[in-house]
Design a protein around this motif. Structure first.
Motif, mmCIF file in Angstrom:
data_model
loop_
_atom_site.group_PDB
_atom_site.id
_atom_site.type_symbol
_atom_site.label_atom_id
_atom_site.label_comp_id
_atom_site.label_asym_id
_atom_site.label_seq_id
_atom_site.Cartn_x
_atom_site.Cartn_y
_atom_site.Cartn_z
ATOM 1 N N GLY A 121 0.780 -1.488 0.304
ATOM 2 C CA GLY A 121 0.513 -0.021 0.514
ATOM 3 C C GLY A 121 1.177 1.366 0.031
ATOM 4 O O GLY A 121 -0.003 2.412 -0.417
ATOM 5 N N SER A 122 2.140 1.321 0.316
ATOM 6 C CA SER A 122 2.851 2.522 0.600
ATOM 7 C C SER A 122 3.370 2.697 -0.895
ATOM 8 O O SER A 122 3.966 3.614 -1.413
ATOM 9 C CB SER A 122 4.384 2.691 1.444
ATOM 10 N N GLY A 123 3.441 1.784 -2.024
ATOM 11 C CA GLY A 123 4.001 1.976 -3.403
ATOM 12 C C GLY A 123 2.621 3.260 -4.334
ATOM 13 O O GLY A 123 1.756 3.366 -3.642
ATOM 14 N N PHE A 124 2.773 3.242 -5.416
ATOM 15 C CA PHE A 124 2.790 4.382 -6.342
ATOM 16 C C PHE A 124 0.990 3.788 -6.579
ATOM 17 O O PHE A 124 0.218 4.361 -6.445
ATOM 18 C CB PHE A 124 3.391 4.302 -7.457
ATOM 19 N N VAL A 179 2.795 -3.695 5.548
ATOM 20 C CA VAL A 179 3.816 -2.984 5.250
ATOM 21 C C VAL A 179 5.196 -3.635 5.532
ATOM 22 O O VAL A 179 4.888 -4.516 6.586
ATOM 23 C CB VAL A 179 3.789 -0.877 5.609
ATOM 24 N N ARG A 180 6.830 -4.159 5.081
ATOM 25 C CA ARG A 180 6.888 -4.431 5.863
ATOM 26 C C ARG A 180 7.724 -3.919 7.033
ATOM 27 O O ARG A 180 7.684 -5.433 8.156
ATOM 28 C CB ARG A 180 8.385 -4.445 4.816
ATOM 29 N N SER A 181 7.124 -2.819 7.732
ATOM 30 C CA SER A 181 7.631 -1.771 8.809
ATOM 31 C C SER A 181 6.500 -0.798 9.171
ATOM 32 O O SER A 181 5.527 0.087 8.486
ATOM 33 C CB SER A 181 9.328 -1.713 9.124
ATOM 34 N N LEU A 182 5.693 -1.436 10.423
ATOM 35 C CA LEU A 182 4.895 -0.797 10.822
ATOM 36 C C LEU A 182 5.146 1.026 10.911
ATOM 37 O O LEU A 182 4.699 1.994 11.350
ATOM 38 C CB LEU A 182 4.519 -0.918 12.256
ATOM 39 N N ALA A 183 6.375 0.570 11.146
ATOM 40 C CA ALA A 183 6.909 2.171 10.900
ATOM 41 C C ALA A 183 6.403 3.400 10.183
ATOM 42 O O ALA A 183 6.697 4.376 10.688
ATOM 43 C CB ALA A 183 9.229 1.979 11.524
ATOM 44 N N LEU A 200 -9.077 2.440 7.597
ATOM 45 C CA LEU A 200 -8.100 1.865 7.127
ATOM 46 C C LEU A 200 -6.729 0.866 8.564
ATOM 47 O O LEU A 200 -6.765 1.621 9.358
ATOM 48 C CB LEU A 200 -7.200 3.046 6.698
ATOM 49 N N ARG A 201 -6.019 -0.119 8.117
ATOM 50 C CA ARG A 201 -5.550 -0.641 8.693
ATOM 51 C C ARG A 201 -4.230 -1.315 8.690
ATOM 52 O O ARG A 201 -4.118 -1.736 7.902
ATOM 53 C CB ARG A 201 -6.327 -2.132 10.047
ATOM 54 N N PHE A 202 -2.994 -1.195 9.394
ATOM 55 C CA PHE A 202 -1.496 -1.151 8.640
ATOM 56 C C PHE A 202 -0.924 -2.650 9.481
ATOM 57 O O PHE A 202 -1.544 -3.005 10.588
ATOM 58 C CB PHE A 202 -0.799 0.004 9.120
#
Length: 345
Positions: free
Chosen positions: A11-14, A34-38, A58-60
């Protein structure tokens, strides 16, 4: 309109960010890996700038394509999965398996978790790279019936990784899917509005032109599609009954040459586009540059090849109506300028 719980990988990608935006706008509950919740705070800020009111919808979840941990929790209770995540390097790796393994194994990892969680359908973001390479120049447009030959001439690791990953997805669903449905979207070069400084390869091309860092354009052509239209097609492929078991090419129109892209930037942006290259470089010069420039080396096999692709299936089956090539290119440029990502001379 029915609402669902949907997992978006990467989800962080374009593309992933735009898929999340459209899912939220449609009222769905969204999860993303995401690879890191940070990265959660940064991603929420990016989505908020783009107008999303995410809140608790929205949940991560932390999950990595190369590891089993986290996927079962991420997909539990989901109706659909949008599998967007896939490695895309700025340069081709020396070992093609650095790309092929995570692309193929990551796709299978997501599909297994989705099947085990009872997900109805998975939409995989594949690529034109899985359709239109390894066959040289041809006069007829590529369609969803075509496949890249992974062992064909000038097929680079990225193209091979997308082809093998998509093939693996279809085989998995056929033999091990237990009734889970699959739909695949195959975009060409994805342009449109960037949401932050994490630029895709296509947007980086526009940035390079705007900053005057390209003295001239090689004779290369690229299919164009706006990222907002890719996300729209992903959502259509998720719920339309006619999309089950189908591939859909995401392409706006005819392929554009780099020279045409530069001309659009100059014509539509005025002074802001003035540094876009005006000259088209001869093939012999690109071949000379290829002796010591890896990017030029990658370009050589594609010089002069115009790979056309048809969007007739997405239009007729799913009612998809993409923006024009020019709109997508200009939207890329305007977003870069709005984000302060174009350096002055």
């Amino acid at each position: 309109m029915a609402t669902y719980t949907v997992l978006v990988t990467g989800g962080s990608g374009f593309v992933g960010s735009h898929v999340i935006l459209q899912l939220l706008a449609a009222g769905h509950q969204v999860r993303t890996t995401v690879r890191s919740l940070a990265r959660e705070a940064e991603m929420r800020a990016t989505l908020a700038r783009a107008g999303a009111d995410a809140g608790e919808r929205l949940r991560f979840f932390a999950a990595d394509l190369e590891k089993d941990e986290g996927w079962a929790a991420a997909v539990e209770g989901c109706d659909y999965v949008q599998h967007v995540a896939s490695p895309f390097p700025p340069a081709q790796p020396s070992d093609e398996n650095e790309l092929i393994r995570p692309a193929r194994e990551g796709t299978l990892r997501v599909l297994r978790a989705a099947r085990d969680a009872g997900v109805k359908r998975v939409v995989v973001t594949s690529s034109f790279a899985a359709i239109g390479y390894g066959q040289g120049q041809r006069d007829t447009p590529y369609t969803e019936a075509d496949w890249t030959d992974p062992d064909g001439p000038a097929v680079q690791p990225y193209m091979k990784s997308k082809t093998l990953a998509e093939r693996a997805a279809w085989e998995f669903v056929e033999h091990e899917g237990k009734g889970m449905e699959l739909a695949v979207v195959n975009p060409v070069g994805i342009f449109g509005p960037a949401l932050n400084g994490d630029l895709s390869t296509s947007i980086f091309l526009v940035q390079t032109m705007l900053e005057g860092k390209m003295p001239g354009t090689p004779r290369l052509w690229l299919g164009v599609v706006d990222v907002r239209d890719v996300a729209d097609l992903q959502l259509r492929a998720m719920t339309d009954p006619a999309a089950a078991g189908e591939r859909f090419l995401a392409v706006a129109g005819d392929a554009m040459s780099f020279h045409q892209m530069a001309s659009v930037l100059r014509a539509r942006l005025g002074p802001a586009g003035a540094r876009a290259p005006k000259r088209e470089l001869p093939d012999w010069l690109i071949r000379l540059l290829a002796l010591f420039n890896p990017l030029a080396r990658e370009a050589v096999p594609r010089l002069g090849i115009q790979a056309r692709a048809s969007n007739a299936k997405a239009r007729s089956v799913l009612g998809w109506q993409p923006r024009s090539n020019e709109e997508a290119i200009v939207a890329s440029a305007e977003s870069l300028m709005a984000l302060g990502l174009v350096t002055s001379a």
